[in-house]
Every structure is written in structure tokens, then in C-alpha cells.
Design an enzyme around this catalytic site. Structure first.
Site: not given
Ligand code: PRP
Length: 178
Positions: A44, A99-100, A103-105, A107, A131, A159
Site C-alpha cells: 500500500g 505506511e499508507d 486502521d486497527t493498528g 500491522t 482511522k 486497494d
Molecule cells: C493495509 C495497510 C496497512 C494495514 C493497516 O495493508 O497497507 O499495512 O492494512 O491495517 P491495520 O492498522 O488494521 O493493521 P494490507 O494488508 O491491505 O496490504 P497491502 O498494503 O498490500 O494492500
């Protein structure tokens, strides 16, 4: 029939202006350090990283890391899987995770812990989108481009089921599985 484009949430011009501001801030904050290592989180972040890195005025090197935190749909399992580690040696270096979206944090939290095991001098984090309403874990984000609501966003690297990553703006879609 041509496919309908996602509704615009953040315009190309607004992204460009904000990326320039973030680059200026980061360049200023790291001005008295050596060079920094930008760690882009695939997939992303690839467009954000490309634009941000080219607007920095400080020495920088680029690394990538790949994790997978979602399946093909839109629901986070909370389980993060390392797909590819950084290639270069980051021990003793100043690392900025790019990071792009946070969301939940889960990752970013996982990544900070993982990269700490490489013993860098410091780790900071930068996310184009955040978010805050979706946070499930507490994770520090040092640089945030835009705070957004609960919408599912695509474009500028993001995506939905691998679609719309190269859209020049941030758009909103309605996932089929929500
Ligand atoms: C997305 C985004 C972050 C993660 C954030 O990746 O790029 O890495 O989700 O979400 P979180 O805060 O809930 O953990 P995704 O798994 O969609 O993979 P991609 O970047 O390859 O699309």
C-alpha cells in the site's frame, strides 16, 4: 459500459500539498541526524513512499518490508504475517516506517516490534491516512497525513481486492462483504 470511478474523498492536489508539508516537517526534525532509512510497507505505501522520499531534503535510503494483515476482503483478522523483511542492515540507523494507512493498528504495532529486533537507533512512524475510530491497539504515529472516518478507501497505493491502487486520488468504495 465503463466502470464507475470511486467517489473522491481526498483530491490529488490535497494529497500533494500534504505530502510536501510532511516532507518538510520530517526533513526539519531529522536535520541534525545522519541519513534516515525509510521503510515502506508493501504494497500500500509504494506511491506515498515514492512521493514523500523525493520531497525530503535530508539524506535517506529506502527499504521495503512486506506484511499481510488482510485477506482479499476488507475485514481485519488482527493477525499479521511477515512476508518479506528489510534487505539492508538497519542496526544503529534512524528508521521511519512509512505506511499508507493505520486502521486497527495491529500491522504498525507488529512492525515496530519486529524492526526493534534489528536494533535501530530510533524508530518513528508516518502514515498518510489514519482511522482513529477503528483503533484496536495503541500505537504511536509520529506523522499523519489525514485523519479519516470509517470509510473503505482506495487509490494512491491503497486497494480493495487489488483494485484501484493507481487511482491518483483517495476514493471511497463500499466493500461487498461489509
Ligand atoms: C493495509 C495497510 C496497512 C494495514 C493497516 O495493508 O497497507 O499495512 O492494512 O491495517 P491495520 O492498522 O488494521 O493493521 P494490507 O494488508 O491491505 O496490504 P497491502 O498494503 O498490500 O494492500
Amino acid at each position: 459500459m465503463p466502470e464507475q470511478q470511486p467517489a473522491e474523498l481526498i483530491s490529488e492536489a490535497a494529497i500533494d500539498a500534504r505530502v510536501r508539508e510532511l516532507a518538510e516537517q520530517i526533513s526539519s526534525d531529522y536535520a541534525d541526524k545522519g541519513d534516515i532509512v525509510l521503510v515502506g510497507v508493501l504494497k500500500g505505501s509504494f506511491i506515498f513512499l515514492a512521493d514523500l522520499s523525493r520531497r525530503l531534503t535530508i539524506p535517506r535510503t529506502i527499504e521495503f518490508i512486506a506484511v499481510s494483515s488482510y485477506d482479499s476482503g476488507s475485514v481485519s483478522s488482527g493477525a499479521v504475517r511477515l512476508v518479506m523483511d528489510v534487505r539492508g542492515n538497519i542496526e544503529g540507523r534512524d528508521v521511519l516506517i512509512v505506511e499508507d494507512i493505520v486502521d486497527t493498528g495491529h500491522t504498525l504495532k507488529y512492525l515496530i516490534g519486529m524492526l526493534e529486533s534489528h536494533r535501530p537507533a530510533s524508530i518513528r512512524t508516518c502514515a498518510l491516512l489514519h482511522k482513529p475510530g477503528s483503533a484496536e491497539v495503541d500505537v504511536p504515529i509520529d506523522y499523519i497525513g489525514f485523519g479519516i472516518g470509517d470509510e473503505w478507501v482506495v487509490g494512491y497505493g491503497l486497494d480493495y481486492a487489488e483494485r484501484d491502487r493507481t487511482l491518483p486520488y483517495i476514493g471511497m468504495v463500499e466493500p461487498d462483504d461489509q
